[in-house]
Design a protein around this motif. Structure first.
Motif, PDB file in Angstrom:
ATOM      1  N   ARG A  92      37.474  47.059  23.544  1.00  9.05           N
ATOM      2  CA  ARG A  92      37.116  45.642  23.484  1.00  9.05           C
ATOM      3  C   ARG A  92      37.755  44.867  24.630  1.00  9.05           C
ATOM      4  NH1 ARG A  92      39.054  44.860  18.922  1.00  9.05           N
ATOM      5  NH2 ARG A  92      37.219  45.490  17.705  1.00  9.05           N
ATOM      6  N   ALA A  93      39.023  45.192  24.937  1.00 12.39           N
ATOM      7  CA  ALA A  93      39.687  44.513  26.059  1.00 12.39           C
ATOM      8  C   ALA A  93      38.994  44.851  27.383  1.00 12.39           C
ATOM      9  CB  ALA A  93      41.170  44.906  26.104  1.00 12.39           C
ATOM     10  N   GLU A  94      38.615  46.105  27.555  1.00 10.72           N
ATOM     11  CA  GLU A  94      37.914  46.474  28.791  1.00 10.72           C
ATOM     12  C   GLU A  94      36.570  45.759  28.911  1.00 10.72           C
ATOM     13  OE1 GLU A  94      37.547  50.665  28.957  1.00 10.72           O
ATOM     14  OE2 GLU A  94      39.706  51.055  29.199  1.00 10.72           O
ATOM     15  N   VAL A  95      35.837  45.684  27.794  1.00  9.96           N
ATOM     16  CA  VAL A  95      34.522  45.015  27.842  1.00  9.96           C
ATOM     17  C   VAL A  95      34.691  43.534  28.148  1.00  9.96           C
ATOM     18  CG1 VAL A  95      32.541  44.362  26.450  1.00  9.96           C
ATOM     19  CG2 VAL A  95      33.397  46.697  26.354  1.00  9.96           C
ATOM     20  N   LEU A  96      35.678  42.888  27.498  1.00 11.35           N
ATOM     21  CA  LEU A  96      35.894  41.467  27.765  1.00 11.35           C
ATOM     22  C   LEU A  96      36.327  41.224  29.204  1.00 11.35           C
ATOM     23  CD1 LEU A  96      37.732  40.381  24.474  1.00 11.35           C
ATOM     24  CD2 LEU A  96      35.358  39.938  25.115  1.00 11.35           C
ATOM     25  N   GLN A  97      37.204  42.085  29.711  1.00 15.60           N
ATOM     26  CA  GLN A  97      37.631  41.928  31.098  1.00 15.60           C
ATOM     27  C   GLN A  97      36.467  42.130  32.057  1.00 15.60           C
ATOM     28  OE1 GLN A  97      40.811  44.513  32.185  1.00 15.60           O
ATOM     29  NE2 GLN A  97      41.053  43.676  34.244  1.00 15.60           N
ATOM     30  N   ARG A  98      35.626  43.119  31.770  1.00 10.75           N
ATOM     31  CA  ARG A  98      34.471  43.354  32.637  1.00 10.75           C
ATOM     32  C   ARG A  98      33.502  42.169  32.593  1.00 10.75           C
ATOM     33  NH1 ARG A  98      32.783  47.485  30.270  1.00 10.75           N
ATOM     34  NH2 ARG A  98      34.165  48.972  31.320  1.00 10.75           N
ATOM     35  N   LYS A  99      33.279  41.636  31.384  1.00 12.20           N
ATOM     36  CA  LYS A  99      32.386  40.478  31.289  1.00 12.20           C
ATOM     37  C   LYS A  99      32.947  39.275  32.034  1.00 12.20           C
ATOM     38  CE  LYS A  99      30.108  41.585  26.915  1.00 12.20           C
ATOM     39  NZ  LYS A  99      29.882  41.158  25.500  1.00 12.20           N
ATOM     40  N   GLN A 100      34.266  39.087  31.904  1.00 11.50           N
ATOM     41  CA  GLN A 100      34.873  37.955  32.599  1.00 11.50           C
ATOM     42  C   GLN A 100      34.784  38.130  34.103  1.00 11.50           C
ATOM     43  OE1 GLN A 100      38.879  37.242  31.403  1.00 11.50           O
ATOM     44  NE2 GLN A 100      39.030  35.251  32.429  1.00 11.50           N
ATOM     45  N   GLU A 101      35.030  39.339  34.587  1.00 13.75           N
ATOM     46  CA  GLU A 101      34.907  39.586  36.021  1.00 13.75           C
ATOM     47  C   GLU A 101      33.472  39.383  36.501  1.00 13.75           C
ATOM     48  OE1 GLU A 101      36.399  43.465  36.644  1.00 13.75           O
ATOM     49  OE2 GLU A 101      38.535  42.907  36.402  1.00 13.75           O
ATOM     50  N   GLU A 102      32.517  39.850  35.697  1.00 13.54           N
ATOM     51  CA  GLU A 102      31.122  39.646  36.079  1.00 13.54           C
ATOM     52  C   GLU A 102      30.758  38.160  36.100  1.00 13.54           C
ATOM     53  OE1 GLU A 102      28.852  41.894  33.363  1.00 13.54           O
ATOM     54  OE2 GLU A 102      29.386  43.867  34.211  1.00 13.54           O
ATOM     55  N   ARG A 103      31.294  37.414  35.102  1.00 14.52           N
ATOM     56  CA  ARG A 103      31.000  35.986  35.079  1.00 14.52           C
ATOM     57  C   ARG A 103      31.616  35.264  36.272  1.00 14.52           C
ATOM     58  NH1 ARG A 103      32.835  35.255  30.584  1.00 14.52           N
ATOM     59  NH2 ARG A 103      34.875  34.345  31.048  1.00 14.52           N
ATOM     60  N   LEU A 104      32.836  35.656  36.615  1.00 15.09           N
ATOM     61  CA  LEU A 104      33.465  35.038  37.778  1.00 15.09           C
ATOM     62  C   LEU A 104      32.764  35.430  39.074  1.00 15.09           C
ATOM     63  CD1 LEU A 104      37.238  35.462  36.832  1.00 15.09           C
ATOM     64  CD2 LEU A 104      35.859  33.377  36.723  1.00 15.09           C
ATOM     65  N   ALA A 105      32.343  36.707  39.140  1.00 14.53           N
ATOM     66  CA  ALA A 105      31.625  37.148  40.344  1.00 14.53           C
ATOM     67  C   ALA A 105      30.279  36.446  40.462  1.00 14.53           C
ATOM     68  CB  ALA A 105      31.450  38.658  40.317  1.00 14.53           C
ATOM     69  N   ALA A 106      29.615  36.242  39.304  1.00 11.34           N
ATOM     70  CA  ALA A 106      28.324  35.561  39.347  1.00 11.34           C
ATOM     71  C   ALA A 106      28.492  34.099  39.731  1.00 11.34           C
ATOM     72  CB  ALA A 106      27.627  35.671  37.991  1.00 11.34           C
ATOM     73  N   ALA A 107      29.581  33.497  39.281  1.00 14.47           N
ATOM     74  CA  ALA A 107      29.810  32.094  39.646  1.00 14.47           C
ATOM     75  C   ALA A 107      30.172  31.952  41.112  1.00 14.47           C
ATOM     76  CB  ALA A 107      30.914  31.504  38.773  1.00 14.47           C
ATOM     77  N   GLY A 108      30.697  33.041  41.690  1.00 18.22           N
ATOM     78  CA  GLY A 108      31.030  32.990  43.110  1.00 18.22           C
ATOM     79  C   GLY A 108      32.244  32.148  43.407  1.00 18.22           C
ATOM     80  N   SER A 109      33.133  32.021  42.434  1.00 20.67           N
ATOM     81  CA  SER A 109      34.312  31.188  42.636  1.00 20.67           C
ATOM     82  C   SER A 109      35.472  32.079  43.053  1.00 20.67           C
ATOM     83  CB  SER A 109      34.656  30.427  41.345  1.00 20.67           C
ATOM     84  OG  SER A 109      35.828  29.692  41.510  1.00 20.67           O
TER      85      SER A 109
END
Length: 218
Positions: A92-109
């Motif tokens: 669960r921690a890995e999935v949440l971290q991956r989702k957060q990284e993907e969200r940050l990468a998609a935001a381009g911030s």
């Protein structure tokens, strides 16, 4: 039973009789007391039916359970649940971290990613510091426990030494007293000594323990 079935066997049913059969109650022209809504059927017994004669005296007992085997099974189930919960938490921690990284990468911030990396580094440092403090506390507690055990062992050793010394004194005192015991070898000499030195124990004493009256030996 066959004659009854022959009587209940329906023949050509006219339309009025068929229409009447759709209503509740006995159908004229068919078997008396027969109704399509009251067809007899065999099924399970109700809760009000008595038990069968062959099972009237049957007593249901639970299967025997070995206590040692039950403890082993419970311990294995506990370990299995702990392992599964740990794996689920890790995934669960890995999935949440991956989702957060993907969200940050998609935001381009880039700033948010840098802030996230900085916070994660600070979190790792804080976890390491807390782990070091926890290990130091555990080490101090172990040393304190060892010291207490050593003090208890020394106290027990001192008590045992004092007990042995006391018993040795009792044995030496008993050996000294045994020198005055009456034995078959000195029995005659003791009898003659008592006869030569008679003692009078028939006397009275006052409150202070002084002899105030003594009878004369005859």
């Amino acid at each position: 039973m066959l004659p009854a079935l022959r009587r209940c066997r329906p023949g050509p049913v006219p339309l009025p009789a068929l229409a009447a059969a759709l209503r509740p109650g006995p159908v004229p022209g068919l078997c008396p007391g027969w109704s399509p809504r009251a067809v007899p059927a065999r099924g399970r017994k109700t809760r009000h039916d008595p038990p069968a004669k062959s099972k009237a005296a049957r007593v249901k007992l639970p299967p025997p359970v070995d206590p040692e085997e039950l403890l082993v099974v419970l311990e294995r189930y506990r370990q299995h649940r702990l392992v599964l919960s740990a794996l689920r938490a890790e995934f669960r921690a890995e999935v949440l971290q991956r989702k957060q990284e993907e969200r940050l990468a998609a935001a381009g911030s880039v700033e948010e990613q840098e802030e996230h990396r900085r916070l994660m580094a600070w979190n790792d440092e804080e976890n390491a510091r807390q782990q070091a403090r926890r290990e130091e506390r555990v080490r101090r507690e172990e040393e304190e426990q060892k010291r207490r055990k050593l003090e208890i062992a020394e106290k027990q050793a001192r008590k045992m030494e004092a007990f042995q010394e006391e018993k040795e004194k009792e044995v030496l005192q008993l050996q000294e007293e045994a020198k005055n015991f009456i034995t078959p070898e000195n029995l005659e000499a003791r009898i003659e000594e008592c006869l030569d030195n008679p003692r009078n124990y028939n006397f009275a004493i006052d409150k202070d323990g002084r002899i105030v009256k003594r009878t004369v030996l005859s």
